[in-house]
Scaffold this active site. Sequence first.
Site, PDB file in Angstrom:
ATOM      1  CG  HIS A   4       5.511  -5.241  -3.929  1.00  0.00           C
ATOM      2  ND1 HIS A   4       6.886  -5.070  -3.972  1.00  0.00           N
ATOM      3  CD2 HIS A   4       5.154  -4.895  -2.669  1.00  0.00           C
ATOM      4  CE1 HIS A   4       7.325  -4.656  -2.809  1.00  0.00           C
ATOM      5  NE2 HIS A   4       6.303  -4.544  -1.991  1.00  0.00           N
ATOM      6  CG  HIS A  59       8.810   8.199  -1.347  1.00  0.00           C
ATOM      7  ND1 HIS A  59      10.006   8.011  -0.684  1.00  0.00           N
ATOM      8  CD2 HIS A  59       7.970   8.771  -0.437  1.00  0.00           C
ATOM      9  CE1 HIS A  59       9.902   8.454   0.561  1.00  0.00           C
ATOM     10  NE2 HIS A  59       8.692   8.919   0.734  1.00  0.00           N
TER      11      HIS A  59
END
Length: 1002
Positions: free
Chosen positions: A314, A358
């Site tokens: 993740h 990001h």
Amino acid sequence: MADLEVYKNLSPEKVERCMSVMQSGTQMIKLKRGTKGLVRLFYLDEHRTRLRWRPSRKSEKAKILIDSIYKVTEGRQSEIFHRQAEGHFDPSCCFTIYHGNHMESLDLITSNPEEARTWITGLKYLMAGISDEDSLAKRQRTHDQWVKQTFEEADKNGDGLLNIEEIHQLMHKLNVNLPRRKVRQMFQEADTDENQGTLTFEEFCVFYKMMSLRRDLYLLLLSYSDKKDHLTVEELAQFLKVEQKMNNVTTDYCLDIIRKFEVSEENKTKNVLGIEGFTNFMRSPACDIFNPLHHEVYQDMDQPLCNYYIASSHNTYLTGDQLLSQSKVDMYARVLQEGCRCVEVDCWDGPDGEPVVHHGYTLTSKILFRDVVETINRHAFVKNEFPVILSIENHCSVQQQRKIAQYLKGIFGDKLDLSSVDTGETKQLPSPQSLKGKILVKGKKLPYHLGDDAEEGEVSDEDSADEIEDECKFKLHYNNGTTEHQVESFIRKKLESLLKESQIRDKEDPDSFTVRALLKATHEGLNAHLKQHPDVKENGKKSHGRSLMTNFGKHKKTTKSRSKSYSTDDEEDTQQNSGKETGQLYRLGRRRKTMKLCRELSDLVVYTNSVAAQDIVDDGTTGNVLSFSETRAHQVVQQKSEQFMIYNQKQLTRIYPSAYRIDSSNFNPLPYWNAGCQLVALNYQSEGRMMQLNRAKFKTNGNCGYVLKPQQMCKGTFNPFSGDPLPANPKKQLILKVISGQQLPKPPDSMFGDRGEIIDPFVEVEIIGLPVDCCKDQTRVVDDNGFNPVWEETLTFTVHMPEIALVRFLVWDHDPIGRDFVGQRTVTFSSLVPGYRHVYLEGLTEASIFVHITINEIYGKWSPLILNPSYTILHFLGATKNRQLQGLKGLFNKNPRHGSSENNSHYVRKRSIGDRILRRTASAPAKGRKKSKMGFQEMVEIKDSVSEAARDQDGVLRRTTRSLQERPVSMPVDKSLLGALSLPVSETAKDTDGKESSLVQI
């Protein structure tokens, strides 16, 4: 690492020249973030195992293990170098060492290019040697390094000799509790040179061997050698067959063991194995608890993708928390080489038309999408060739989506071409074997009703898996006098202090700290700080400030941007139900989000189409990936586990952490593996219990990232919460004799470090799997002995589904007010090997537990086909599957009847009240206390509103029926899970115990 191969063949002269320069030391500039650079002397230690530097305020920390170096890059490639002005340093004098779990960088500048080249060559040569080692060579090397390091640390005055006082101090450090008279006797026996009263390193090795003589192994050798002090070839073969349960033991194999492990030349000549050689063999990887055959791929890799657990990451790019940490492309290289096969890429619009990666609405740094794809391309298939799934979280405008598609096709090339993949039967996902060397793009796909000539279209954005919750977001706004640097600095300090506070807890207690509390404390502190300092300026400039959203319990507001457009299907507001249950929230309607998607990116998605729960249509097609947050998935698993398991027999499901886990903590993956979920995504950058379970799960099958699910999960169904989920199948009985421990260190968080008391260890063994299998047991406490404690205790466990069970060994140090964690090792049940085995604790060089393992097959009280033929046929052939599949969409979109959870009578093994108190205070059993076996259900790391536990007639704690948990509306829950609709009960059947249970038709 392919680029290291060339360094294995360097000439001896060149190697020695590099080593000589490195060991002599070189003055270099060490660049640090926000500083001009520090001049330090860097050198390689005499054992060529550590890179060190001086001066340093923390000399013990001024070192990097060669083992921990991931890669060495030449020139100005790191982020810190990029921040320096061009021409400031000569690129040929610059290099970067990446090391550790978080890919930390050490950026160095030499005075001339030749020095830089020498260091780069020498480091890569050492790395190449380590990468080429087999397990036995690595074990021997680390042992030798540990002994040498132990000697050096004990040599306080640095004269290369140890006197008797230094030996006594070393005994205390090693947790050895021997009479001083006995220590002096061994010291004198080892001290054989002219320089009496001190031990050289060679003499210390003799002393250490005398001290380490294993009584348990010596008695074991005597029992098979007819009381001789050695084993013949025939006796060794008998031991391997009878105790170690080895097949096809040949004379040549036994002779090879003697040749490798025997230290006495006389014994080698006689073809016998003495006690020292026998000890070396028993402590080698050949007698490790983990099956050596499982270091290679051994499972069937030709089944559909949905039949495998897939190692998943993740927010792969992050090196730390979800709000402030650095994003690095090297994290992709690291997790791929660790065996991860599903990585996540969060794409956002960047400057100059270049998409960036990001964590949106946070202070995490940005990296170029192009760099991420290039890194994945270089490292995807270095360790193994099984397919990599690229989970694209698309937040970009159509224009930059086209750029994403262009980079994917240009860089990956044929790796994206799936036209030649053989899917076997129609409507079935391809196998890992058929997808070798391929990269699957997981993302949105344009709906089929749009024509092929449509260049773009709208798709659902309901499963925007990793969009951070509103109250976690940092939003830009104008704030007079408040600078971005000021706000960011405050948030960073506040978070760091809270995160440190969260670490002061029992390492095995996942619920001792809530991230929700961390968030609340951060935003409250920030608001107070801004009120106190309304007019602070920095450098005379005003800039955009950032603040935490404070709309707890409010809806996300629909916003329009270049990247996404939102359409509204239902404009009704969420209301609180004031009727039957106070505090229960129902979402009567919600806004449906959509986004623009370009054709080029859509066409790259073949077998991994991201879908939302409400978009599932049971039309027989495959290739959908359903994404759930841990919160929603937890409810589905609790309420409709069998239907969920059936869904996972055809499609893929991805579970990801709650957006509230801003500290990058991990949830418990076990409940989702138990329901057959394939892609359980964890934060690989966060070490801890959950990542240890994940590592153990995927270490088997060659650590290739794909582990075959049990056959019972691929065909038919069962209730994972049942007290006897598979009555037709034999159970496994694990008989585990915990014999002794070796070189157990003081706890890593010990207040007094090596000067602390000698530990009082005990061993806890935990079975983790289906709820009925989850339990733990522990040995007694051994006083004042961490060097060679002896327990000689037998623990017995029964496991219903060994294919998914994990066995966790924990060593604790007992003290009157609690217990301290010493170390752990977790192994899949299926990888256990019978016989006498050593369990090496993870991350500790010498620390181990010596055990004997026996595994038996046992049958329950029901005879499979005689007493209950209908259940067996239903279980194996899945006779109810078609009926259950009729309403697949209802699995995720409807709430079960409130009474159904009561009727299911899920059996959960619980601890006694006394044991629960014992667990909460983290205290070990006192000596003489009768030990008790503890059963418990692995708890998900979500703060449920749990009702009071009630004790039944048998004295077993059971959880009483509880209502749905109350939660803020800002953490949205699918209306399928909290809706007011109830499912009709189709029929009532009696189970094998004669109890009524509801079969819910969906």
